[in-house]
Design a protein around this motif. Structure first.
Motif, PDB file in Angstrom:
ATOM      1  N   LYS A   1      -0.295   6.955  -7.917  1.00 44.04           N
ATOM      2  CA  LYS A   1      -1.554   6.231  -8.021  1.00 44.04           C
ATOM      3  C   LYS A   1      -1.350   4.720  -8.174  1.00 44.04           C
ATOM      4  N   SER A   2      -1.833   3.982  -7.262  1.00 37.96           N
ATOM      5  CA  SER A   2      -2.144   2.545  -7.302  1.00 37.96           C
ATOM      6  C   SER A   2      -1.079   1.487  -7.561  1.00 37.96           C
ATOM      7  N   PRO A   3       0.231   1.746  -7.605  1.00 42.88           N
ATOM      8  CA  PRO A   3       1.140   0.611  -7.753  1.00 42.88           C
ATOM      9  C   PRO A   3       1.268  -0.193  -6.458  1.00 42.88           C
ATOM     10  N   THR A   4       1.713  -1.424  -6.601  1.00 45.68           N
ATOM     11  CA  THR A   4       1.964  -2.305  -5.467  1.00 45.68           C
ATOM     12  C   THR A   4       3.470  -2.404  -5.290  1.00 45.68           C
TER      13      THR A   4
ATOM     14  N   LYS B   1       0.801  -1.223   0.000  1.00 43.95           N
ATOM     15  CA  LYS B   1       0.000   0.000   0.000  1.00 43.95           C
ATOM     16  C   LYS B   1       0.838   1.278   0.000  1.00 43.95           C
ATOM     17  N   GLY B   2       2.167   1.152  -0.147  1.00 42.99           N
ATOM     18  CA  GLY B   2       3.010   2.331  -0.197  1.00 42.99           C
ATOM     19  C   GLY B   2       4.390   2.072   0.366  1.00 42.99           C
TER      20      GLY B   2
ATOM     21  N   LYS C   1       5.290  -3.931  -8.272  1.00 44.15           N
ATOM     22  CA  LYS C   1       4.881  -5.211  -8.849  1.00 44.15           C
ATOM     23  C   LYS C   1       4.380  -5.062 -10.275  1.00 44.15           C
ATOM     24  N   ASP C   2       3.839  -3.899 -10.614  1.00 43.49           N
ATOM     25  CA  ASP C   2       3.167  -3.768 -11.896  1.00 43.49           C
ATOM     26  C   ASP C   2       3.424  -2.463 -12.635  1.00 43.49           C
ATOM     27  N   SER C   3       4.238  -1.579 -12.057  1.00 44.78           N
ATOM     28  CA  SER C   3       4.433  -0.255 -12.664  1.00 44.78           C
ATOM     29  C   SER C   3       5.893   0.130 -12.807  1.00 44.78           C
ATOM     30  N   GLY C   4       6.798  -0.829 -12.841  1.00 45.35           N
ATOM     31  CA  GLY C   4       8.204  -0.515 -13.023  1.00 45.35           C
ATOM     32  C   GLY C   4       8.859   0.050 -11.778  1.00 45.35           C
ATOM     33  N   VAL C   5       9.707   1.077 -11.971  1.00 48.07           N
ATOM     34  CA  VAL C   5      10.529   1.635 -10.905  1.00 48.07           C
ATOM     35  C   VAL C   5      10.298   3.137 -10.798  1.00 48.07           C
TER      36      VAL C   5
END
Length: 333
Positions: free
Chosen positions: A72-75, A54-55, A92-96
């Motif tokens: 917004k919303s990355p894990t 969550k952050g 997990k889903d938005s890179g670095v």
């Protein structure tokens, strides 16, 4: 906070990253993150950095600050402060995400990253930043990425962890066998009794130069499609020639503290309890080392990353947040 007591001691890319925004005022709380905490680090000032789904949070000893409340919303899976004091966040889903005083930058596959699934970050002695991704290992030199995959000799493109040893070799844990890179070629770990290693999440080098890793042996595949795996869990030590199975305990993360003790998290068996354990330095190389189970989480209550803070306390992540152990007391934040 709740207090528990225990009696135990080659591809190169030069695309510019996406500029997100200037750093804004972050969310501050007296409480730590809820839900999954994957990894924990400490910055140069002594703050605890916590990568949670969550952050990414910073704990200054009094309050928790969500450093990523404006994203917004990355894990998130990992966090790293590099030698220049800049922060890196793996998702997990938005890179670095890269963070400094000016704000955030965002790197994805569009900028040359091997995959948008990044599970771990590592800085080598030369100052390169490495990313363990779902599509291989990515190295960033400050200007561009170079990606290493199975085409280069990597044992699997699903990389879980990266570590540089004292000789300069880079070790890679993967969802299959571990391997190392000497700057020219990759060497994959040999099989044990004809059976391959499988699913290695953590690799460390101990004070004597031995390589420790938690990994399973893939004993068999069953089912019509061969997708039912028969695994033998374990904690392993490699002295450069031979492997020693230190424990039958499942091992996901490993740390050696300043006293020489080895700390691990891992599942005892498939769908079994997850345990936070300490292997005492005095018996570490004995046939049956002394191991103490500090904390157990039932069922699928996963336990994850481990940190030794500058004050000697040990932190670890779980499905339910973050814990600190000072040798006598376990604190749930």
């Amino acid at each position: 906070m709740f207090i528990f007591f225990t009696s135990c001691k080659d591809s190169n890319h030069t695309n510019n990253p996406i500029q997100i925004s200037k750093a804004e005022k972050d969310t501050v709380s007296l409480y730590g993150p809820t839900g999954m905490v994957r990894n924990i680090r400490q910055d140069k000032k002594g703050n605890i950095l916590i990568a949670a789904f969550k952050g990414v949070f910073r704990y200054d000893g009094k309050t928790f600050t969500n450093l990523t409340s404006k994203i917004k919303s990355p894990t998130f899976w990992d966090v790293l402060e590099d030698r220049k004091g800049n922060l890196w966040f793996a998702s997990k889903d938005s890179g670095v995400y890269y963070y400094n005083k000016k704000g955030f930058q965002h790197f994805t596959i569009r900028n040359g990253l091997a995959s948008n699934f990044v599970g771990s970050i590592y800085e080598d002695r030369a100052g390169n930043i490495w990313f363990a991704t779902g599509g291989g290992a990515s190295r960033y030199d400050g200007k561009s990425f170079r990606n290493f995959t199975t085409k280069d000799g990597l044992s699997s493109n699903a990389v879980t962890s990266i570590m540089e040893d004292k000789t300069g070799k880079l070790w890679f844990g993967t969802r299959e066998e571990p391997c190392y890179y000497d700057g020219k070629k990759f060497t994959v770990f040999k099989k044990i009794n004809g059976k391959p290693f499988y699913n290695v999440w953590s690799i460390i080098e101990d004070k004597k130069g031995n390589i420790w890793f938690g990994g399973s042996i893939l004993k068999d595949r069953k089912g019509e499609r061969g997708d039912t795996l028969v695994l033998e869990f374990g904690l392993w030590r490699y002295d450069g020639i031979d492997y020693t199975k230190v424990s039958n305990k499942g091992t996901s993360m490993i740390l050696q503290d300043k006293n020489g003790d080895i700390w691990t998290t891992g599942a005892l068996k498939v769908n079994g309890n997850w345990v936070f354990s300490r292997y005492d330095e005095e018996s570490l190389y004995d046939k049956n080392p002394n191991v103490t189970e500090i904390f157990a989480q039932k069922g699928l209550g996963m336990l994850c990353g481990i940190l030794e803070a500058k004050d000697g306390s040990i932190w670890f992540g779980s499905m339910n947040g973050v814990y600190r152990y000072n040798g006598k007391t376990l604190t749930d934040f």
